[in-house]
Enzyme design. Structure first.
Site, PDB file in Angstrom:
ATOM      1  N   GLU A   1      -3.772  -9.018   3.496  1.00  0.00           N
ATOM      2  CA  GLU A   1      -4.517  -8.772   4.736  1.00  0.00           C
ATOM      3  C   GLU A   1      -5.674  -9.731   4.941  1.00  0.00           C
ATOM      4  O   GLU A   1      -5.985 -10.121   6.071  1.00  0.00           O
ATOM      5  CB  GLU A   1      -5.047  -7.331   4.759  1.00  0.00           C
ATOM      6  CG  GLU A   1      -3.985  -6.258   4.947  1.00  0.00           C
ATOM      7  CD  GLU A   1      -3.370  -5.764   3.656  1.00  0.00           C
ATOM      8  OE1 GLU A   1      -3.473  -6.472   2.637  1.00  0.00           O
ATOM      9  OE2 GLU A   1      -2.787  -4.667   3.657  1.00  0.00           O
TER      10      GLU A   1
ATOM     11  N   GLU B   1       0.839  -1.214   0.000  1.00  0.00           N
ATOM     12  CA  GLU B   1       0.000   0.000   0.000  1.00  0.00           C
ATOM     13  C   GLU B   1       0.868   1.256   0.000  1.00  0.00           C
ATOM     14  O   GLU B   1       0.557   2.245  -0.670  1.00  0.00           O
ATOM     15  CB  GLU B   1      -0.932  -0.016   1.215  1.00  0.00           C
ATOM     16  CG  GLU B   1      -1.991  -1.106   1.087  1.00  0.00           C
ATOM     17  CD  GLU B   1      -2.889  -1.186   2.307  1.00  0.00           C
ATOM     18  OE1 GLU B   1      -2.379  -1.591   3.378  1.00  0.00           O
ATOM     19  OE2 GLU B   1      -4.069  -0.829   2.209  1.00  0.00           O
TER      20      GLU B   1
HETATM   21  C1  LIG Z   1      -2.624  -1.058  13.284  1.00  0.00           C
HETATM   22  C2  LIG Z   1      -3.519  -0.470  12.258  1.00  0.00           C
HETATM   23  C3  LIG Z   1      -2.952  -0.362  10.916  1.00  0.00           C
HETATM   24  C4  LIG Z   1      -3.919   0.184   9.906  1.00  0.00           C
HETATM   25  C5  LIG Z   1      -3.398   0.167   8.548  1.00  0.00           C
HETATM   26  C6  LIG Z   1      -3.555  -1.155   7.860  1.00  0.00           C
HETATM   27  C7  LIG Z   1      -2.311  -1.566   7.149  1.00  0.00           C
HETATM   28  C8  LIG Z   1      -2.431  -2.846   6.379  1.00  0.00           C
HETATM   29  O1  LIG Z   1      -3.484  -2.832   5.464  1.00  0.00           O
HETATM   30  C9  LIG Z   1      -2.540  -4.027   7.292  1.00  0.00           C
HETATM   31  C10 LIG Z   1      -1.353  -4.949   7.100  1.00  0.00           C
HETATM   32  O2  LIG Z   1      -0.384  -4.651   6.475  1.00  0.00           O
HETATM   33  S1  LIG Z   1      -1.483  -6.469   7.863  1.00  0.00           S
HETATM   34  C11 LIG Z   1       0.066  -7.247   7.469  1.00  0.00           C
HETATM   35  C12 LIG Z   1       0.092  -7.751   6.071  1.00  0.00           C
HETATM   36  N1  LIG Z   1       1.313  -8.492   5.843  1.00  0.00           N
HETATM   37  C13 LIG Z   1       1.345  -9.816   5.700  1.00  0.00           C
HETATM   38  O3  LIG Z   1       0.332 -10.487   5.703  1.00  0.00           O
HETATM   39  C14 LIG Z   1       2.682 -10.432   5.526  1.00  0.00           C
HETATM   40  C15 LIG Z   1       2.907 -11.486   6.562  1.00  0.00           C
HETATM   41  N2  LIG Z   1       4.240 -12.052   6.494  1.00  0.00           N
HETATM   42  C16 LIG Z   1       4.612 -12.973   5.575  1.00  0.00           C
HETATM   43  O4  LIG Z   1       3.849 -13.347   4.697  1.00  0.00           O
HETATM   44  C17 LIG Z   1       5.983 -13.565   5.702  1.00  0.00           C
HETATM   45  O5  LIG Z   1       6.381 -13.475   7.035  1.00  0.00           O
HETATM   46  C18 LIG Z   1       7.042 -12.900   4.802  1.00  0.00           C
HETATM   47  C19 LIG Z   1       6.756 -13.281   3.352  1.00  0.00           C
HETATM   48  C20 LIG Z   1       7.052 -11.429   4.990  1.00  0.00           C
HETATM   49  C21 LIG Z   1       8.447 -13.453   5.191  1.00  0.00           C
HETATM   50  O6  LIG Z   1       8.448 -14.847   5.121  1.00  0.00           O
HETATM   51  P1  LIG Z   1       9.719 -15.687   5.600  1.00  0.00           P
HETATM   52  O7  LIG Z   1      10.929 -15.118   5.015  1.00  0.00           O
HETATM   53  O8  LIG Z   1       9.372 -17.115   5.335  1.00  0.00           O
HETATM   54  O9  LIG Z   1       9.835 -15.429   7.158  1.00  0.00           O
HETATM   55  P2  LIG Z   1       8.779 -15.711   8.315  1.00  0.00           P
HETATM   56  O10 LIG Z   1       9.287 -16.812   9.165  1.00  0.00           O
HETATM   57  O11 LIG Z   1       7.396 -15.797   7.798  1.00  0.00           O
HETATM   58  O12 LIG Z   1       8.859 -14.331   9.118  1.00  0.00           O
HETATM   59  C22 LIG Z   1      10.062 -13.917   9.756  1.00  0.00           C
HETATM   60  C23 LIG Z   1       9.715 -13.209  11.033  1.00  0.00           C
HETATM   61  O13 LIG Z   1       9.006 -12.011  10.710  1.00  0.00           O
HETATM   62  C24 LIG Z   1       7.781 -11.943  11.418  1.00  0.00           C
HETATM   63  N3  LIG Z   1       6.810 -11.228  10.578  1.00  0.00           N
HETATM   64  C25 LIG Z   1       6.541 -11.423   9.281  1.00  0.00           C
HETATM   65  N4  LIG Z   1       5.639 -10.521   8.842  1.00  0.00           N
HETATM   66  C26 LIG Z   1       5.355  -9.734   9.901  1.00  0.00           C
HETATM   67  C27 LIG Z   1       4.510  -8.619  10.072  1.00  0.00           C
HETATM   68  N5  LIG Z   1       3.782  -8.095   9.064  1.00  0.00           N
HETATM   69  N6  LIG Z   1       4.448  -8.071  11.295  1.00  0.00           N
HETATM   70  C28 LIG Z   1       5.175  -8.547  12.305  1.00  0.00           C
HETATM   71  N7  LIG Z   1       6.001  -9.601  12.196  1.00  0.00           N
HETATM   72  C29 LIG Z   1       6.088 -10.183  11.006  1.00  0.00           C
HETATM   73  C30 LIG Z   1       7.415 -13.395  11.637  1.00  0.00           C
HETATM   74  O14 LIG Z   1       6.504 -13.545  12.701  1.00  0.00           O
HETATM   75  C31 LIG Z   1       8.776 -14.003  11.931  1.00  0.00           C
HETATM   76  O15 LIG Z   1       9.091 -13.666  13.267  1.00  0.00           O
HETATM   77  P3  LIG Z   1       9.954 -14.638  14.186  1.00  0.00           P
HETATM   78  O16 LIG Z   1       9.922 -13.965  15.506  1.00  0.00           O
HETATM   79  O17 LIG Z   1      11.299 -14.715  13.554  1.00  0.00           O
HETATM   80  O18 LIG Z   1       9.207 -15.952  14.171  1.00  0.00           O
END
Ligand SMILES: CCCCCCC[C@H](O)CC(=O)SCCNC(=O)CCNC(=O)[C@H](O)C(C)(C)COP(=O)([O-])OP(=O)([O-])OC[C@H]1O[C@@H](n2cnc3c(N)ncnc32)[C@H](O)[C@@H]1OP(=O)([O-])[O-]
Ligand SMILES: NC(=O)c1ccc[n+]([C@@H]2O[C@H](COP(=O)([O-])OP(=O)(O)OC[C@H]3O[C@@H](n4cnc5c(N)ncnc54)[C@H](O)[C@@H]3O)[C@@H](O)[C@H]2O)c1
Length: 730
Positions: A128, A108
């Site tokens: 999301e 975004e």
């Molecule tokens: C508050 C109000 C906000 C309003 C605005 C809205 C904004 C928006 O629309 C909402 C979002 O973005 S919602 C978000 C949308 N985003 C998604 O859905 C993406 C979700 N993430 C993924 O799909 C995968 O983690 C990656 C592809 C990024 C990396 O994959 P990989 O290389 O296989 O690695 P891995 O093993 O998977 O992760 C490594 C470490 O990173 C950690 N961590 C990861 N993402 C995190 C995050 N966002 N956060 C925190 N931590 C996050 C994960 O837990 C792990 O920690 P650990 O302590 O080491 O266990």
């Protein structure tokens, strides 16, 4: 500072910094805002580049902070949307240099920039919806304006992540580079200084709607309702896109925010986010002996063999080849070898075509070769062997004995058994420490779960090698201990038995399936059994002497060793009704191998006659009771699995169910679901069921469940401490 600035000529490069994935935490957002405002006002800066530290743009909003966020105050005070707005309104060109990932809020942010350059290996998506949310920082308003409603609808409602070359084709990024995206972005930023920006601001673009946009959105809702039964976020995403279609940009943003907040604190969002972290936590496996993911060193698998090219062997071979591993596929029988090789080749050809359509066929991404043979000696070069022959202990032992003498020293020997004793199989080899269970799920090239079954002698090297392999295969590996049926199938057994007892008591397969499907399961127990094949369980019951020639003479028809038993599935198999594979099972199908389940009058008549013959009185059971009757014994078995130390925590069980058994992700998994409805409720119902059915031992409440209720039902993350295992990281 969570956002760093350095100046290259007249370009300010802003780097998002929040390891490991540069998540946009509230602090990062504040810091980004400050730096952005600063460079916007700095007269020496003519253009801006946004990138992420360590080759990752951003994994989106920081999910770890969600549970501490009060949507009423925190989000209103400061949000990513404000940052995006400042970037988009900037009079200086802002270029996003997308490396690694730009997901959720990360994409975004990139969409609010005027230009986007991506590294060829980068991946982007609005994910999301998989967290029970919708893109809440303008994604639902900008993406449809950029790539059109149909393509945006697909991406936003499925959470699909696309590789950079596909993103270019869709129009999400302007170009890809094989070099440094940051260098390329700086170059572009310098080039476009002074050029008009209005046409680059997505918020100003008119939305291109197909003429039938209303029916497109309505049809999408119907399709998503069927695909993600009971899940709210997919439906709400469509409404946010409808707002983009119907409202001016600014009003659309307000509507998006309102819809985002309606999901933010929902139980479904909590369940999906729990499921996300649970998947990460199970990767950090540990065994009671102290071996763990950190201390063990995985070995790289270059050549793997599959023995048996039936249903499972085919899917496993495809999975390995897709991960660029060289595969040797061995069969016993020429006809089956030909059939299997045709099936594997056809799937791989389809996959190649898909890749080519998107121009993704980079040299490095080509599939591993598959060699098909009847010659077991071909196995001598394999680093790892996966046996997938019939579920028969004697046959598996014969094969593992042969493997001992053929395979090179150090080769890993894996079995895909659904529930046989890994230690007994390992005992006939010269290397029990290099034997392990790799329990794939059907269809093995599509299903995400890999149950990794640790034998008594399995070394930490083989556990970490297979867990690493699961990642390479794009699967979720979960380490469990060795016990009959392991974890997934052990919990499934009481669930299926309870469903069959309901048929004895007067219900129909359609009624029971409908209740479980309304709960959110992709398929109810009877449709699922027909798909998996009724003969698998039948053969296993014959092996255990519960039916067939080994059954002791004089055994009562509806009891085994004093416990309630239903012979209904056995009778179906004796009638040749194996499910989809024979065109009939609990339902009838249009052809042998057909997929469309239809009510079968034969089954209804058969059930009626069966109840009459055994003088079974029909019971009136409400839909709610059908649900509790089927699910609570499954959950109870989950507690028993924890008590026995077969799974190391409730998260492991939930990950298994979410990824291998069609459990609705928005309900988190059976153990999370139990924690949400309340353990006392589960206990009280189980006690009531058991009192009325003392001949069904799976209804007897587990000691762990009772102990937890006695302690006031602590939250799920504290259950592990009851078990003597390291505390959950959740
Ligand atoms: C508050 C109000 C906000 C309003 C605005 C809205 C904004 C928006 O629309 C909402 C979002 O973005 S919602 C978000 C949308 N985003 C998604 O859905 C993406 C979700 N993430 C993924 O799909 C995968 O983690 C990656 C592809 C990024 C990396 O994959 P990989 O290389 O296989 O690695 P891995 O093993 O998977 O992760 C490594 C470490 O990173 C950690 N961590 C990861 N993402 C995190 C995050 N966002 N956060 C925190 N931590 C996050 C994960 O837990 C792990 O920690 P650990 O302590 O080491 O266990
Ligand atoms: N089908 C499923 O849904 C499923 C799911 C998970 C695990 N499993 C397990 O996977 C294993 C295989 O199941 P399946 O459904 O693929 O069975 P299948 O009957 O479809 O295939 C078994 C294959 O093994 C071959 N085979 C038998 N003996 C052999 C030998 N000595 N050497 C080489 N090949 C031999 C057969 O010719 C056949 O092609 C079983 O242990 C089963 O319990 C099955």
């Amino acid at each position: 500072m969570a956002a760093l600035k350095h100046i290259v000529g007249s370009v300010a490069v802003i780097t998002i910094r929040n390891p490991p994935v540069n998540a946009l935490s509230p602090q990062v957002q504040v810091s980004l805002m400050e730096v952005l405002k600063d460079v916007t006002l700095d007269p020496s800066v003519k253009a801006i580049v946004l990138c992420g530290e360590n080759g990752k743009f951003s994994g989106g909003a920081d999910i770890r902070t969600f549970s501490k966020t009060d949507p009423k105050t925190d989000i209103k005070r400061m949000s990513l949307d404000d940052v995006n707005s400042v970037a988009e309104r900037s009079r200086k060109p802002v270029v996003a240099a997308v490396e690694g990932v730009a997901l959720g809020g990360g994409l975004e942010l990139a969409l609010a920039c005027h230009y986007r350059i991506a590294h060829v290996k980068a991946r982007v998506g609005l994910t999301e919806v998989l967290l029970g949310l919708l893109p809440g920082a303008g994604g639902t308003q900008r993406l449809p304006r950029l790539i059109g409603v149909p393509a945006a609808l697909d991406m936003i409602t499925t959470g699909k992540i696309v590789p950079a070359p596909v993103a270019v084709k869709l129009g999400i990024v302007d170009s890809v580079t094989e070099g440094s995206a940051v260098e390329e972005a700086i170059h572009l930023a310098q080039k476009v200084v002074g050029q008009p920006l209005e046409s680059r601001r997505i918020c100003s673009k008119p939305i291109q709607c197909p003429p039938n946009v209303d029916s497109l959105l309505n049809d999408a809702k119907v399709k998503l309702k069927k695909q993600f039964r009971g899940a709210e976020s997919h439906q709400v995403c469509v409404e946010a896109i409808r707002a983009a279609v119907q409202l001016p940009f600014a009003e659309g943003i307000v509507k998006e925010r309102e819809l985002f907040l309606s999901l933010f604190n929902s139980d479904q969002a909590k369940a999906c986010q729990y499921a996300f972290f649970a998947e990460r936590s199970v990767a950090k496996w540990t065994t009671p002996s102290g071996a763990n993911w950190k201390s063990a060193s995985p070995q790289t698998i270059r050549t793997a063999a599959v023995i048996g090219l039936g249903t499972m062997g085919q899917g496993i071979a495809v999975s390995l080849a897709k991960a660029q591993i060289q595969v040797i596929a061995v069969e016993q029988d020429e006809q089956q070898l030909e059939k299997g090789s045709k099936a594997v080749t056809a799937i791989l050809e389809r996959e190649t075509l898909k890749k080519q359509q998107f121009e993704l066929a980079h040299k490095s991404d080509s599939f591993g070769s598959v060699t098909f043979t009847l010659d077991f000696n071909a196995l001598k070069n394999a680093d790892l062997v996966i046996e997938a022959v019939y579920e028969n202990m004697a046959l598996k032992k014969e094969i593992f004995q042969r493997l001992s003498s053929i395979c090179k020293p150090g080769a890993f020997l894996c079995t895909n058994t659904s529930g046989l004793d890994i230690d007994e199989i390992a005992s006939v080899t010269d290397r029990p420490h290099l034997v392990i269970g790799t329990h794939f799920f059907s269809p093995a090239h599509l299903m995400k779960l890999l149950e990794v079954v640790r034998g008594y002698h399995s070394s930490s090297t083989i556990i970490s090698t297979v867990m690493n392999l699961s990642k390479v295969l794009n699967k979720v590996g979960v380490v469990v201990d060795n016990c009959p049926l392991f974890v997934g199938n052990r919990l499934l057994l009481p669930y299926i038995n309870q469903a069959v007892f309901l048929l004895e008591d007067g219900r129909t397969p359609e009624e029971v399936d409908q209740v479980l499907e309304e709960f959110g399961y992709a398929m109810g127990p009877f449709r699922m059994s027909d798909l998996a094949g009724l003969d698998i369980g039948w053969r296993s019951r014959m092996e255990f002497g519960l039916t067939g020639p080994k059954l002791l003479p004089g055994a009562p028809v509806r009891q085994r060793e004093g416990k309630r038993y239903s012979p209904l599935p056995d009778i179906l198999c004796e009638e040749g009704r194996f499910g989809q594979k024979s065109g009939k099972g609990w339902y009838q199908y249009e052809t042998v191998g057909g997929r469309n389940a239809a009510r079968d009058p034969w089954v209804h008549n058969f059930l009626h006659e069966y109840r009459r013959a055994h003088a079974i009185k029909q019971k009136n059971v409400s839909q709610g009771e059908i649900l509790e009757w089927c699910l609570y014994p499954l959950i109870n078995e989950g507690f028993k699995v924890l008590e026995d130390g077969i799974a190391s925590g409730p998260e492991d069980i939930d990950v298994i169910y979410n990824n291998g058994y069609g459990w609705p992700r928005h309900k988190g998994g059976p153990m999370f679901y139990a924690s949400m409805i309340g353990l006392p409720r589960v206990l009280v119902k189980l006690e009531e069921f058991y009192k009325n059915n003392p001949d069904i031992p799976s209804l007897k409440p587990s000691n762990l469940l009772k102990a937890l209720v006695k302690q006031g039902s602590p939250p799920l993350k504290e259950w592990r401490s009851q078990l003597g295992y390291p505390n959950s990281r959740l």
